[in-house]
Design an enzyme around this catalytic site. Structure first.
Site, PDB file in Angstrom:
ATOM      1  N   THR A 384      44.521  18.461  44.508  1.00 39.57           N
ATOM      2  CA  THR A 384      43.864  18.256  43.311  1.00 39.57           C
ATOM      3  C   THR A 384      45.004  17.780  42.520  1.00 39.57           C
ATOM      4  O   THR A 384      45.891  17.508  43.172  1.00 39.57           O
ATOM      5  CB  THR A 384      43.397  19.909  42.901  1.00 39.57           C
ATOM      6  OG1 THR A 384      42.742  20.416  43.937  1.00 39.57           O
ATOM      7  CG2 THR A 384      43.106  19.834  41.479  1.00 39.57           C
ATOM      8  N   THR A 402      39.594  17.102  40.931  1.00 40.40           N
ATOM      9  CA  THR A 402      39.819  17.436  42.560  1.00 40.40           C
ATOM     10  C   THR A 402      38.802  16.734  43.222  1.00 40.40           C
ATOM     11  O   THR A 402      37.516  16.735  42.550  1.00 40.40           O
ATOM     12  CB  THR A 402      40.023  18.692  42.957  1.00 40.40           C
ATOM     13  OG1 THR A 402      40.530  19.173  44.164  1.00 40.40           O
ATOM     14  CG2 THR A 402      38.714  19.818  42.682  1.00 40.40           C
ATOM     15  N   ASP A 426      34.601  25.781  48.687  1.00 38.10           N
ATOM     16  CA  ASP A 426      35.122  26.758  47.625  1.00 38.10           C
ATOM     17  C   ASP A 426      34.178  27.749  47.426  1.00 38.10           C
ATOM     18  O   ASP A 426      34.632  28.841  46.735  1.00 38.10           O
ATOM     19  CB  ASP A 426      35.479  25.972  46.414  1.00 38.10           C
ATOM     20  CG  ASP A 426      36.896  25.518  46.068  1.00 38.10           C
ATOM     21  OD1 ASP A 426      37.595  25.612  47.289  1.00 38.10           O
ATOM     22  OD2 ASP A 426      37.302  24.592  45.359  1.00 38.10           O
ATOM     23  N   SER A 455      36.364  28.029  41.158  1.00 42.52           N
ATOM     24  CA  SER A 455      37.391  27.365  41.304  1.00 42.52           C
ATOM     25  C   SER A 455      38.895  28.197  40.821  1.00 42.52           C
ATOM     26  O   SER A 455      38.472  29.331  40.359  1.00 42.52           O
ATOM     27  CB  SER A 455      37.548  26.188  40.209  1.00 42.52           C
ATOM     28  OG  SER A 455      38.826  25.320  40.265  1.00 42.52           O
ATOM     29  N   SER A 456      39.867  27.664  41.186  1.00 42.57           N
ATOM     30  CA  SER A 456      41.047  28.474  40.794  1.00 42.57           C
ATOM     31  C   SER A 456      41.902  27.319  39.611  1.00 42.57           C
ATOM     32  O   SER A 456      43.002  27.578  39.042  1.00 42.57           O
ATOM     33  CB  SER A 456      42.090  28.365  42.116  1.00 42.57           C
ATOM     34  OG  SER A 456      41.567  29.242  42.855  1.00 42.57           O
ATOM     35  N   GLY A 476      46.966  22.732  43.920  1.00 44.16           N
ATOM     36  CA  GLY A 476      47.515  23.741  44.732  1.00 44.16           C
ATOM     37  C   GLY A 476      46.564  24.823  45.319  1.00 44.16           C
ATOM     38  O   GLY A 476      47.038  26.067  45.765  1.00 44.16           O
ATOM     39  N   GLY A 477      45.341  24.536  45.160  1.00 43.76           N
ATOM     40  CA  GLY A 477      44.299  25.448  45.667  1.00 43.76           C
ATOM     41  C   GLY A 477      44.522  26.844  45.106  1.00 43.76           C
ATOM     42  O   GLY A 477      44.568  26.959  43.682  1.00 43.76           O
TER      43      GLY A 477
END
Ligand code: DON
Length: 573
Positions: A384, A402, A426, A455-456, A476-477
């Site tokens: 991302t 992303t 996701d 999402s994060s 960074g997920g």
């Protein structure tokens, strides 16, 4: 007489000090707006690629505001940073105007109308892992172009044509790839060939890619020109929509013309929280990032982090226990708010988060198996990229965007030259089954037609005393939330300057798996021993996060924090 001389002396002294201050703060370097500490007065762009940061600053210098620059950077990154920069993906924007107005834009991808809950399961009901990760079926309906159109329509000052032009130039004339990019493109050579039998600009058929080779993307340039001429219709209609649908048919993907026509970004009310007198403005669902960030801050606020010290064993232990509880909540309570009633008010309640920490025990790690998501009373109505921008007036934009994995689904839309996302991963493809970041979920994040996947991403803006203080975010997920959290406390609690806060080594815990990931050098060996003795499983890992942030100093200058983990660059003026 005596008195007059004294005054005169005072005046001279004052003039002298003002001159010195001016020298230190502005003139000494000979560059307008820059001081000797490398801080800038007029504006700044921090992004994952030097070319994109330069595009943003050029737009600011032309009189564009932070949103104009953000739109230009988003499109430029789609050209120069195709790992994550995109027009075939999605993202989130948090905005704060110089006057203090705040807003949040959700341009996250959506599941196609033909998507269904079990689409990535085999006949026995088990996840087919690669199916949600690679190829056409992994792609959600892209949101970035509509997001940029909306952002520009609402806040932009320069013309739409002006903000797209730099990306067109970069695609048409080409740009010099970095060493890192050459290595990545060579590494993915076979995959790009497999997923794109009709060819793509990312494949070098003559030799291997080398640093400073020119990457020219003519098909992408044409797509960008159509977007420049026709706005959203240049992407969601006409020949680009035809190319997307033809690509879907070639690879048995689900996205149709109807899906494209129906995609719309959504303006949402930012999530706002307080931490030690600072105001945190961040992203609401469809990202879990904002809520989780505020939960983490509330969980640690009662404790003296500063006294314990940065990455000291007590600091790490407390933060890991907070992360364990917050990620357990994330797995159960967070999903697309248009489909699932996220109990936002309760999750953001300081008492709730304090109570969640009540059963934490300094003597031993709390096993994740004993931590469930918090009880909610009733219902309530690894690639991302992030960039941070401030302009001369003090307007600020924080965007994380992303394709999900690096180079997304690896499918480049033939004829249109851009990569499709693999964001469908996701979703929680099956309750309790981990996705590519090891995150688990359930009903709240189950697949449904037209639903956005959780999402994060945590683009955020921090205020101090009602004024702009920090613009921050990272890829960074699952580690996004904890990296943004650590960057904020590095500045607020540990008083680091922006660059040091970004560069500082980080660690991460996410409830499941019950392991603490630690960047090399983040903890000293004594802290590791102490934590291991209490039952924490410490797992060393590579880079965590790639934060790009801006801090406004008390002198009114912008300090950049460009993450040394990548090719990231802060450019100010
Ligand atoms: O939206 C999310 O949370 C993920 N798709 C983000 C992916 C990501 O950060 C990968 N980067 N390293």
């Amino acid at each position: 007489m005596q008195k007059t001389i004294k005054h005169h002396n005072n005046y001279l002294t004052l003039t002298f000090f003002l001159m010195v201050a001016a020298l230190i703060n502005g003139c000494a370097s000979g560059q307008l707006g820059k001081n000797n500490s490398g801080e800038f007065k007029n504006g700044m762009v921090v992004s994952a690629h030097p070319e994109a940061s330069q595009v943003g600053v050029d737009i600011l210098k032309k009189g564009g505001n932070a949103v104009d620059a953000a739109v230009a950077v988003q499109f430029a990154l789609a050209v120069v940073y195709p790992n994550a920069g995109n027009i075939g993906g999605g993202g989130f924007m948090v905005y704060r105007s110089a006057a203090g107005e705040t807003n949040a834009l959700d341009f996250r991808e959506k599941a196609a109308a033909a998507a269904n809950r079990d689409m990535y399961l085999d006949a026995a009901g088990n996840p087919i892992v690669d199916k949600s990760l690679y190829g056409h079926l992994a792609a959600g309906v892209p949101g970035s172009v509509d997001g940029m159109v909306e952002a520009h329509k609402k806040y932009g000052k320069l013309s739409w044509a002006q903000v797209i032009q730099p990306a067109i130039d970069l695609a048409e004339k080409g740009f010099k790839i970095t060493k890192r990019q050459a290595g990545e493109l060579n590494g993915l050579h076979r995959n790009f060939m497999d997923f794109n039998p009709l060819g793509t600009a990312f494949v070098n058929l003559e030799s291997t890619w080398k640093e400073n080779d020119l990457l020219v993307q003519n098909e992408l340039a044409n797509t960008l020109k159509l977007i420049q001429q026709k706005g959203r219709d240049g992407f969601y209609g006409g020949s680009v929509a035809d190319s997307i649908v033809a690509e879907m048919q070639r690879g048995k993907g689900l996205v149709t013309k109807e899906d494209l026509k129906n995609y719309h970004a959504v303006w949402r009310k930012p999530v706002v929280g307080q931490y030690r007198g600072y105001k945190i403005i961040t992203m609401p669902p469809t990202s879990s990032g904002g809520i989780a960030l505020i939960q983490l801050l509330q969980s640690v606020e009662p404790y003296p982090l500063k006294k314990w010290g940065h990455n000291a064993d007590s600091t790490v232990q407390l933060i890991v226990e907070a992360e364990r509880r917050v990620y357990a909540d994330r797995a159960t309570h967070l999903g697309d708010p248009d489909f699932y009633a996220v109990p936002q008010k309760q999750l953001l309640n300081a008492e709730y988060n304090k109570n969640r920490m009540a059963n934490f025990n300094w003597a031993a790690a709390t096993p994740s198996s004993s931590v469930l998501a918090g009880e909610i009373a009733g219902k309530e109505h690894e690639e991302t990229t992030h960039f941070s921008i401030v302009d001369r007036e003090g307007n600020a934009v924080s965007i994380t965007t992303t394709l999900n994995g690096s180079y997304g689904s690896l499918v480049v839309v033939k004829g249109a030259g851009f990569l499709l996302n693999n964001e469908m991963d996701d979703f929680s493809v099956k309750p309790g089954a981990p996705n590519m970041y090891g995150l688990v979920g359930g009903e709240a994040n189950a697949i449904a037609p037209n639903k956005r996947m959780l999402s994060s991403m945590t683009p955020s803006i921090v205020e101090k005393g009602g004024k702009l203080f920090m613009v921050v975010g990272t890829p960074g997920g699952s580690t996004i939330i904890t990296s943004v959290f650590q960057t904020i406390i590095n500045v607020i609690d540990f008083e680091m300057p922006m660059q040091a806060a970004v560069a500082a080594k980080k660690f991460h815990h996410q409830w499941l798996p019950d392991e603490v990931y630690v960047e090399k050098g983040a903890l000293d060996s004594l802290a590791v021993k102490t934590l291991e003795a209490k039952g924490y499983k410490i797992v060393p890992r590579g880079a965590i996060g790639r934060v790009d942030a801006i801090l406004k100093t008390k002198w009114g200058y912008y300090q950049g924090g460009a993450d040394p983990r990548g090719d990231d660059k802060a450019i100010g003026y």
